[in-house]
Design a protein around this motif. Structure first.
Motif: not given
Length: 586
Positions: A158-179
């Motif tokens: 079921r969809p959550k209706r309130y916030g407060g979760d701790l999320l981390l996000a990253r964009l990366h390219s293993p080919k270029y060792k980039a992030g």
């Protein structure tokens, strides 16, 4: 000392204690005396007596600590109990503290008379993220911004209706060792937006991780405010052949025993130990981490902290998690550029950190390059073990750097190294209590503010600070007070010695294995990190963004980042020290 003399001392000690009429009360002390006399009888190297005896004695007493320590204190769980100790803040400081607490307040869970069950809490396995289509016919270009919408669901889908979760996000390219680390925005309705600057061309992959559910964050918040005792400390007292150990902390209930007050007379930082029964407060010889309290949450709450289930678990994409970034367009070909500017401090490419502001980054790949940069420099590193890593790294790569043996534990310090040929001095010293190291002699317990006040400073002086990890179990007000004292000392140093290079290392995420979250969660660290950045904003200091440098990197999170990340951090610091005179502000 002859064998007969030792035997006589043993017998005299026994007779003295028998006269007290309470053998059981002092029986353990007799055992300790035998242990100490045995150590004295076997240690023949007078030069090392001080350190080896204390280390051996502490190990001996640790094995029987359940008998020697008085019962751990029972705390009255008042809000922010510890924060009211120490020197009272001024009106301006009170206003600043209120603003800082508002800054990290975050969304509150809906009020409810019942605690949610596990099935009602955030489940990363049922959650998903979606890449928001670009404005340019599904094409992304270097210089654009990527947005990802994250939908949190509970264990029943079921969809959550309130916030407060701790999320981390990253964009990366293993080919270029980039992030690059993403900025996560909480919409307080179960939806989150992760934003990334597109900084290199080619294939790039989105990664979103749920560190903690909002329900787990609520538990952590309560622990921080109500259980500052969940990590406890001890000190050993000694006078002659007598020794005792007692419990210590920044705050101790005064109704459970007489206290020894070790509040620092200069900074006003509070520290207390329960007074030994037979020795004076002046007989204290060391400080050590006593341990972690267990069973501080309910069985129902423990379900919120399951590794591989709802702690640091990836959230999967609804369709694809990959995009292709095209080369940057010409300025006149851009359509509707996004006005949002992300607070991104830098990114990795070919495993090298590239800052987006501050100074021009230099790569110090050879020890000779570092030597040239630090020639005639005094480098002082103060704080926890994460800045000690910088000392250890520099010691390992500088070819003519020799460590000066101070007979102190390598994981505690103080540490010193010298390159006499190039007139380089490196020093490391841990910050004052609370410090969760094994054993620190009281003579080596120093507060950073006091150490900074003792420096001459100047353009050839470098100061590196890292203060965060050991404050995670205390209310935030305690951390604010410590940073306030350090900040005042930094301002005094820069006023009397302009040109002094002050570098501050931020917090970083870490592995959250079983029970670690209750004491050293990334949520605690991120809260402290936010406070640190705000309190030093606008000062003539330099920041090494350890948080983004670890989130963006492909290596697993660790309290002590791997050598490749440490190398990049030290390169950033050296780029500040040996800059070209320009400062590019983002």
């Amino acid at each position: 000392m002859t064998s007969s003399l030792l035997q006589g001392q043993r017998m005299n000690a026994i007779k003295a204690f028998m006269k007290s009429g309470n053998v059981l009360k002092y029986g353990l002390i007799i055992v300790t005396l035998f242990g100490l006399i045995f150590l004295l009888n076997n240690i023949t190297n007078g030069e090392n007596w001080k350190y080896h005896t204390m280390s051996a004695l502490y190990k001996f007493q640790s094995r029987i600590q359940s008998l020697t320590y008085r019962s751990l204190p029972t705390f009255h769980h008042n809000h922010s109990f510890c924060s009211h100790l120490g020197q009272p803040p001024s009106l301006i400081e009170e206003l600043e503290e209120r603003d800082l607490l508002d800054l990290i307040a975050g969304p509150q869970q809906p009020s409810s008379s019942t605690i949610p069950t596990l099935c009602q809490t955030s489940d990363p396995a049922h959650s998903l993220f979606t890449i928001i289509p670009s404005k340019n016919n599904q094409r992304w270009y270097v210089g654009d911004q990527l947005e990802v919408l994250v939908h949190l669901h509970d264990f029943k889908g079921r969809p959550k209706r309130y916030g407060g979760d701790l999320l981390l996000a990253r964009l990366h390219s293993p080919k270029y060792k980039a992030g690059v680390a993403g900025q996560v925005l909480d919409h307080n309705n179960g939806l989150y937006t992760a934003r990334f600057p597109l900084l290199w061309e080619g294939t790039a992959q989105v990664e979103v991780t749920m560190v903690h559910s909002s329900e787990a964050v609520a538990v952590l918040r309560r622990l921080r405010e109500q259980r500052p005792d969940r990590v406890f400390f001890v000190s050993l007292y000694r006078h002659g052949l007598l020794s005792e150990s007692t419990v210590c902390n920044m705050c101790l209930p005064q109704d459970q025993g007489e206290l020894c007050n070790y509040t620092d007379p200069y900074s006003g930082e509070p520290w207390y130990c329960y007074k030994p029964k037979m020795l004076s407060c002046d007989a204290r010889i060391n400080h050590a981490k006593g341990g972690y309290l267990k069973n501080i949450i309910t069985k129902k709450e423990a379900l919120l902290f399951q590794s591989g289930v709802n702690v640091k678990v990836p959230i999967h994409a609804s369709t694809t998690d990959t995009i292709v970034v095209m080369p940057s367009r010409k300025e006149n070909d851009r359509q509707n550029p996004d006005p949002v500017k992300l607070p991104t401090s830098g990114y990795y490419y070919q495993d090298s950190w590239r800052p987006l502001g501050g100074v021009n980054m230099r790569q110090f790949d050879r020890g000779s390059d570092i030597t040239q940069c630090l020639t005639n420099k005094l480098v002082y590193m103060y704080g926890d073990s994460t800045v000690r890593q910088w000392f250890e790294y520099l010691l390992s790569v500088l070819p003519e750097m020799k460590e000066f043996e101070l007979q102190s534990p390598k994981k505690v310090g103080p540490l010193m190294a010298v390159d006499s040929t190039h007139n380089i001095l490196l020093e490391y010293r841990c910050h004052g209590p609370p410090i969760r190291f094994s054993t620190v002699m009281t003579s080596e317990l120093r507060y950073i503010a006091n150490e900074l006040d003792g420096l001459t400073g100047g353009p050839d002086t470098v100061v590196a600070l890292s203060v965060w990890s050991h404050f995670s179990t205390f209310p935030v007000e305690v951390y604010i007070r410590r940073l306030r004292h350090i900040r005042k000392a930094v301002v005094r140093l820069l006023d009397r010695a302009p040109g002094t290079v002050v570098v501050i290392r931020t917090a970083n995420p870490q592995a959250l294995e079983r029970d670690v979250s209750l004491y050293n969660s990334d949520w605690f660290s991120l809260q402290l990190d936010t406070v640190l950045r705000a309190m030093f904003e606008g000062l003539d200091v330099w920041l090494v963004d350890a948080w983004q440098m670890c989130v963006a990197h492909h290596q697993p999170h660790n309290l002590h980042p791997p050598r490749s990340i440490v190398k990049n951090m030290v390169d950033v610091m050296l780029s500040y020290v040996c800059r070209d005179g320009t400062r590019n502000i983002v």
